[in-house]
Design an enzyme around this catalytic site. Structure first.
Site, PDB file in Angstrom:
ATOM      1  CB  THR A  36     -10.214  -2.677   7.991  1.00 14.49           C
ATOM      2  OG1 THR A  36     -10.254  -3.494   6.806  1.00 14.49           O
ATOM      3  CG2 THR A  36      -9.189  -3.234   8.975  1.00 14.49           C
ATOM      4  CB  ALA A  80      -2.830  -8.000   4.128  1.00 18.41           C
ATOM      5  CB  THR A 121       0.970 -10.313  -3.431  1.00 17.52           C
ATOM      6  OG1 THR A 121       0.887  -9.769  -4.742  1.00 17.52           O
ATOM      7  CG2 THR A 121       1.940  -9.443  -2.631  1.00 17.52           C
ATOM      8  CG  ASP A 122       1.806 -11.572  -8.687  1.00 12.80           C
ATOM      9  OD1 ASP A 122       1.361 -10.610  -8.025  1.00 12.80           O
ATOM     10  OD2 ASP A 122       1.344 -11.889  -9.803  1.00 12.80           O
ATOM     11  CD  GLU A 123       0.783  -5.969  -6.319  1.00  7.88           C
ATOM     12  OE1 GLU A 123       1.263  -4.996  -5.729  1.00  7.88           O
ATOM     13  OE2 GLU A 123      -0.406  -6.052  -6.643  1.00  7.88           O
ATOM     14  CE1 TYR A 148      -0.869  -5.785  -0.244  1.00 11.04           C
ATOM     15  CE2 TYR A 148      -0.184  -5.795  -2.554  1.00 11.04           C
ATOM     16  CZ  TYR A 148      -0.737  -6.450  -1.465  1.00 11.04           C
ATOM     17  OH  TYR A 148      -1.150  -7.750  -1.572  1.00 11.04           O
ATOM     18  CB  SER A 150       7.890  -2.380   0.184  1.00 13.24           C
ATOM     19  OG  SER A 150       7.056  -1.413   0.766  1.00 13.24           O
ATOM     20  CE  LYS A 152       0.851  -9.828   1.647  1.00 12.13           C
ATOM     21  NZ  LYS A 152      -0.042 -10.442   2.665  1.00 12.13           N
ATOM     22  CG  PHE A 188      -8.980  -3.389 -13.025  1.00 10.28           C
ATOM     23  CD1 PHE A 188      -9.211  -2.154 -13.614  1.00 10.28           C
ATOM     24  CD2 PHE A 188      -8.800  -4.495 -13.856  1.00 10.28           C
ATOM     25  CE1 PHE A 188      -9.273  -2.016 -14.993  1.00 10.28           C
ATOM     26  CE2 PHE A 188      -8.852  -4.370 -15.240  1.00 10.28           C
ATOM     27  CZ  PHE A 188      -9.093  -3.123 -15.801  1.00 10.28           C
ATOM     28  CD  GLN A 192     -12.917  -0.234 -14.046  1.00  9.17           C
ATOM     29  OE1 GLN A 192     -13.689   0.669 -14.412  1.00  9.17           O
ATOM     30  NE2 GLN A 192     -11.823   0.003 -13.336  1.00  9.17           N
ATOM     31  CG  ASN A 247      -4.890  -3.264 -16.358  1.00 13.19           C
ATOM     32  OD1 ASN A 247      -4.956  -4.423 -15.949  1.00 13.19           O
ATOM     33  ND2 ASN A 247      -4.100  -2.347 -15.799  1.00 13.19           N
ATOM     34  CB  ALA A 272       2.503   7.204  -8.187  1.00 13.56           C
TER      35      ALA A 272
HETATM   36  P1  NAD Z   1      -9.053  -7.572   1.487  1.00 14.19           P
HETATM   37  O1  NAD Z   1      -8.567  -6.169   1.671  1.00 14.19           O
HETATM   38  O2  NAD Z   1     -10.275  -7.827   0.703  1.00 14.19           O
HETATM   39  O3  NAD Z   1      -9.271  -8.245   2.933  1.00 14.19           O
HETATM   40  C1  NAD Z   1      -8.412  -8.045   4.008  1.00 14.19           C
HETATM   41  C2  NAD Z   1      -9.132  -8.478   5.277  1.00 14.19           C
HETATM   42  O4  NAD Z   1      -8.206  -8.357   6.375  1.00 14.19           O
HETATM   43  C3  NAD Z   1     -10.352  -7.641   5.628  1.00 14.19           C
HETATM   44  O5  NAD Z   1     -11.424  -8.456   6.026  1.00 14.19           O
HETATM   45  C4  NAD Z   1      -9.875  -6.774   6.786  1.00 14.19           C
HETATM   46  O6  NAD Z   1     -10.915  -6.420   7.689  1.00 14.19           O
HETATM   47  C5  NAD Z   1      -8.854  -7.688   7.444  1.00 14.19           C
HETATM   48  N1  NAD Z   1      -7.833  -6.951   8.191  1.00 14.19           N
HETATM   49  C6  NAD Z   1      -7.094  -5.888   7.768  1.00 14.19           C
HETATM   50  N2  NAD Z   1      -6.273  -5.468   8.742  1.00 14.19           N
HETATM   51  C7  NAD Z   1      -6.474  -6.296   9.798  1.00 14.19           C
HETATM   52  C8  NAD Z   1      -5.902  -6.392  11.080  1.00 14.19           C
HETATM   53  N3  NAD Z   1      -4.935  -5.533  11.505  1.00 14.19           N
HETATM   54  N4  NAD Z   1      -6.326  -7.368  11.919  1.00 14.19           N
HETATM   55  C9  NAD Z   1      -7.286  -8.237  11.513  1.00 14.19           C
HETATM   56  N5  NAD Z   1      -7.873  -8.207  10.323  1.00 14.19           N
HETATM   57  C10 NAD Z   1      -7.470  -7.231   9.461  1.00 14.19           C
HETATM   58  O7  NAD Z   1      -7.793  -8.355   0.905  1.00 14.19           O
HETATM   59  P2  NAD Z   1      -7.743  -9.579  -0.119  1.00 14.19           P
HETATM   60  O8  NAD Z   1      -7.706  -9.047  -1.497  1.00 14.19           O
HETATM   61  O9  NAD Z   1      -8.742 -10.583   0.273  1.00 14.19           O
HETATM   62  O10 NAD Z   1      -6.274 -10.143   0.205  1.00 14.19           O
HETATM   63  C11 NAD Z   1      -6.099 -11.115   1.220  1.00 14.19           C
HETATM   64  C12 NAD Z   1      -4.653 -11.542   1.247  1.00 14.19           C
HETATM   65  O11 NAD Z   1      -4.279 -12.076  -0.006  1.00 14.19           O
HETATM   66  C13 NAD Z   1      -3.666 -10.400   1.536  1.00 14.19           C
HETATM   67  O12 NAD Z   1      -2.645 -10.884   2.368  1.00 14.19           O
HETATM   68  C14 NAD Z   1      -3.126 -10.049   0.158  1.00 14.19           C
HETATM   69  O13 NAD Z   1      -1.820  -9.505   0.248  1.00 14.19           O
HETATM   70  C15 NAD Z   1      -3.123 -11.413  -0.504  1.00 14.19           C
HETATM   71  N6  NAD Z   1      -3.229 -11.413  -1.976  1.00 14.19           N
HETATM   72  C16 NAD Z   1      -4.254 -10.766  -2.589  1.00 14.19           C
HETATM   73  C17 NAD Z   1      -4.373 -10.837  -3.987  1.00 14.19           C
HETATM   74  C18 NAD Z   1      -5.518 -10.164  -4.715  1.00 14.19           C
HETATM   75  O14 NAD Z   1      -5.583 -10.238  -5.932  1.00 14.19           O
HETATM   76  N7  NAD Z   1      -6.476  -9.544  -4.035  1.00 14.19           N
HETATM   77  C19 NAD Z   1      -3.427 -11.559  -4.723  1.00 14.19           C
HETATM   78  C20 NAD Z   1      -2.379 -12.197  -4.060  1.00 14.19           C
HETATM   79  C21 NAD Z   1      -2.304 -12.131  -2.679  1.00 14.19           C
HETATM   80  O1  TDX Z   2      -9.934   1.803 -11.658  1.00 11.60           O
HETATM   81  C1  TDX Z   2      -8.903   1.179 -11.898  1.00 11.60           C
HETATM   82  N1  TDX Z   2      -8.384   1.215 -13.163  1.00 11.60           N
HETATM   83  C2  TDX Z   2      -7.249   0.549 -13.519  1.00 11.60           C
HETATM   84  O2  TDX Z   2      -6.814   0.623 -14.678  1.00 11.60           O
HETATM   85  C3  TDX Z   2      -8.223   0.380 -10.895  1.00 11.60           C
HETATM   86  C4  TDX Z   2      -8.778   0.313  -9.492  1.00 11.60           C
HETATM   87  C5  TDX Z   2      -7.095  -0.310 -11.281  1.00 11.60           C
HETATM   88  N2  TDX Z   2      -6.612  -0.220 -12.542  1.00 11.60           N
HETATM   89  C6  TDX Z   2      -5.436  -1.031 -12.928  1.00 11.60           C
HETATM   90  C7  TDX Z   2      -4.253  -1.008 -11.981  1.00 11.60           C
HETATM   91  C8  TDX Z   2      -3.662  -2.394 -12.160  1.00 11.60           C
HETATM   92  O3  TDX Z   2      -2.811  -2.425 -13.288  1.00 11.60           O
HETATM   93  O4  TDX Z   2      -5.890  -2.400 -12.920  1.00 11.60           O
HETATM   94  C9  TDX Z   2      -4.876  -3.284 -12.456  1.00 11.60           C
HETATM   95  C10 TDX Z   2      -5.380  -4.030 -11.234  1.00 11.60           C
HETATM   96  O5  TDX Z   2      -5.500  -3.086 -10.174  1.00 11.60           O
HETATM   97  P1  TDX Z   2      -5.931  -3.530  -8.696  1.00 11.60           P
HETATM   98  O6  TDX Z   2      -7.236  -4.221  -8.733  1.00 11.60           O
HETATM   99  O7  TDX Z   2      -5.773  -2.343  -7.799  1.00 11.60           O
HETATM  100  O8  TDX Z   2      -4.853  -4.678  -8.376  1.00 11.60           O
HETATM  101  P2  TDX Z   2      -3.244  -4.684  -8.272  1.00 11.60           P
HETATM  102  O9  TDX Z   2      -2.698  -3.347  -7.954  1.00 11.60           O
HETATM  103  O10 TDX Z   2      -2.733  -5.397  -9.490  1.00 11.60           O
HETATM  104  O11 TDX Z   2      -3.056  -5.608  -6.959  1.00 11.60           O
HETATM  105  C11 TDX Z   2      -3.915  -6.748  -6.759  1.00 11.60           C
HETATM  106  O12 TDX Z   2      -3.233  -7.956  -7.072  1.00 11.60           O
HETATM  107  C12 TDX Z   2      -2.162  -8.321  -6.253  1.00 11.60           C
HETATM  108  C13 TDX Z   2      -4.388  -6.800  -5.310  1.00 11.60           C
HETATM  109  O13 TDX Z   2      -5.081  -5.599  -5.000  1.00 11.60           O
HETATM  110  C14 TDX Z   2      -3.238  -7.034  -4.362  1.00 11.60           C
HETATM  111  O14 TDX Z   2      -3.714  -7.172  -3.026  1.00 11.60           O
HETATM  112  C15 TDX Z   2      -2.527  -8.288  -4.787  1.00 11.60           C
HETATM  113  O15 TDX Z   2      -1.379  -8.448  -4.006  1.00 11.60           O
END
Ligand code: NAD
Ligand code: TDX
Length: 332
Positions: A36, A80, A121-123, A148, A150, A152, A188, A192, A247, A272
């Site tokens: 994606t 995801a 995720t912890d969310e 998102y 919900s 998960k 985030f 930045q 943040n 939101a």
């Molecule tokens: P990301 O968006 O960077 O990567 C998601 C990957 O999944 C991408 O490579 C995308 O191409 C692939 N994908 C999406 N839909 C697909 C589908 N239908 N079939 C096959 N592949 C598909 O996400 P991330 O930040 O690496 O998160 C990975 C996992 O970790 C997720 O399950 C997320 O909920 C969880 N998670 C993320 C964080 C965080 O801080 N980013 C924290 C806790 C848990």
């Molecule tokens: O430009 C920004 N400015 C800002 O203040 C962006 C993109 C985010 N933010 C804030 C929103 C959040 O409080 O920063 C914090 C982190 O934002 P994100 O990077 O979008 O993360 P968050 O919404 O906390 O979710 C992330 O952690 C849990 C991952 O995207 C999720 O996939 C994971 O489940």
């Protein structure tokens, strides 16, 4: 040596986990990823072909998933839709991938009796007050806020139901906010860093008091491998690294580390339903499986991450303008 299937292995955390497996085990890795907007093959480009096989495909494609599960020992499920802001704009793909995709994998795991680790995720626990002395534990009730989180939460409940009803051999983990290389510029910290590199002012949602509990993606990977090796089937493990920061502090830290005045950012429209605070108590993982994080110093990890984005502009530049154009439509 085992065959491990990693869904979403071309995304941020999945690709870090694939690197981790190649560097710390002798397992063969198959990546299933739909590529994606969030997936990037360049994140796997430097890995040896004899260790990693890439399959482009969707986790909702049941015949493909069935075929892959028939020849794998274990599956780690990262795929995801992962971005809260996108889920507020267009929730549908979150239901398709996070709910139907996880269901598709569970049915294949049931049929082939495949060991599955589900990444979450912890969310799913909702948010905490800033002064709440409690942190999330494995027994905190689910209370997700966004489309998102919900979806998960729904995927976690499906995994638990397939464990109980069908004896699927699965574990689950819920991790806090990850940072590190290969994270999409919509998120985030990379947003930045790349804003500063591009001469754009960093963007802080609202007052910036919201707290996230940061963990390096490598620590997430080592925790997942520990659970895959030693986790008790049916159990959930919280993963964190005592990294709570608001943040505003993180944006000021990034500016300082990048040689900019620490007030050179702007406040933009808040998200939101913006969750106020996440915080993880990872006592269970530490005491029952003996895991500890290796990255104790958030500032050092952040400095290394900044350097990675400076060194890898070709990796993130193609996505940057589109992401900023999207945020601009929302005053963010
Ligand atoms: P990301 O968006 O960077 O990567 C998601 C990957 O999944 C991408 O490579 C995308 O191409 C692939 N994908 C999406 N839909 C697909 C589908 N239908 N079939 C096959 N592949 C598909 O996400 P991330 O930040 O690496 O998160 C990975 C996992 O970790 C997720 O399950 C997320 O909920 C969880 N998670 C993320 C964080 C965080 O801080 N980013 C924290 C806790 C848990
Ligand atoms: O430009 C920004 N400015 C800002 O203040 C962006 C993109 C985010 N933010 C804030 C929103 C959040 O409080 O920063 C914090 C982190 O934002 P994100 O990077 O979008 O993360 P968050 O919404 O906390 O979710 C992330 O952690 C849990 C991952 O995207 C999720 O996939 C994971 O489940």
């Amino acid at each position: 040596m085992a065959n491990i299937l990693v869904t979403g292995g071309a995304g941020f955390i999945g690709s870090n986990f694939v690197h981790y497996l190649v560097n710390h085990t002798d397992h063969h890795v198959t990546v299933l990823d739909a590529l994606t907007y969030a997936g990037n093959l360049a994140s796997l480009a430097d890995l040896p072909e004899n260790r990693v096989t890439f399959v482009k495909g969707n986790i909702t494609d049941a015949p493909l998933v069935d075929e892959l599960f028939s020849r794998t020992d274990s599956v780690v499920h990262y795929a995801a839709e992962s971005h809260n802001d996108n889920s507020l704009h267009d929730p549908r793909p979150f239901l398709d991938t996070n709910i139907v995709g996880t269901f598709t994998l569970l049915e294949a795991a049931r049929k082939h009796d495949t060991r599955l680790h589900h990444i979450s995720t912890d969310e799913v626990y909702g948010d905490l007050e800033l002064d709440d002395p409690e942190r999330f534990t494995e027994s905190t009730p689910y209370n997700p806020s966004s489309p998102y989180s919900s979806t998960k939460a729904g995927s976690d409940l499906l995994v638990r139901a397939w464990v109980r009803s069908f004896g699927v051999r699965a574990t689950l983990s819920n991790c806090s906010n990850n940072y590190g290389p290969y994270q999409h510029v919509e998120k985030f910290i990379p947003r930045q860093i790349t804003n500063v590199i591009r001469g754009i002012q960093p963007k802080l949602y609202g007052a910036g008091e919201n707290v996230r509990d940061w963990i390096h993606a490598d620590d997430h990977s080592s925790a997942v491998l520990t659970i895959l090796d030693k986790g008790v089937l049916g159990e959930t493990y919280l993963i964190g690294a005592d990294g709570e920061r608001n943040n505003k502090d993180v944006i000021e830290l990034i500016l300082g580390l990048m040689g900019q005045p620490t007030d050179a950012y702007e406040h933009v429209t808040d998200r939101a339903g913006h969750d106020l605070r996440y915080a993880i108590d990872f006592t269970k993982l530490r005491t029952e499986l003996g895991w500890t994080p290796a990255y104790g110093d958030f500032e050092a990890g952040l400095a290394a991450t900044i350097q990675w984005y400076r060194d890898n502009e070709a990796w993130w530049a193609p996505a940057k303008d589109g992401v900023e154009a999207f945020y601009a439509t929302k005053g963010q």
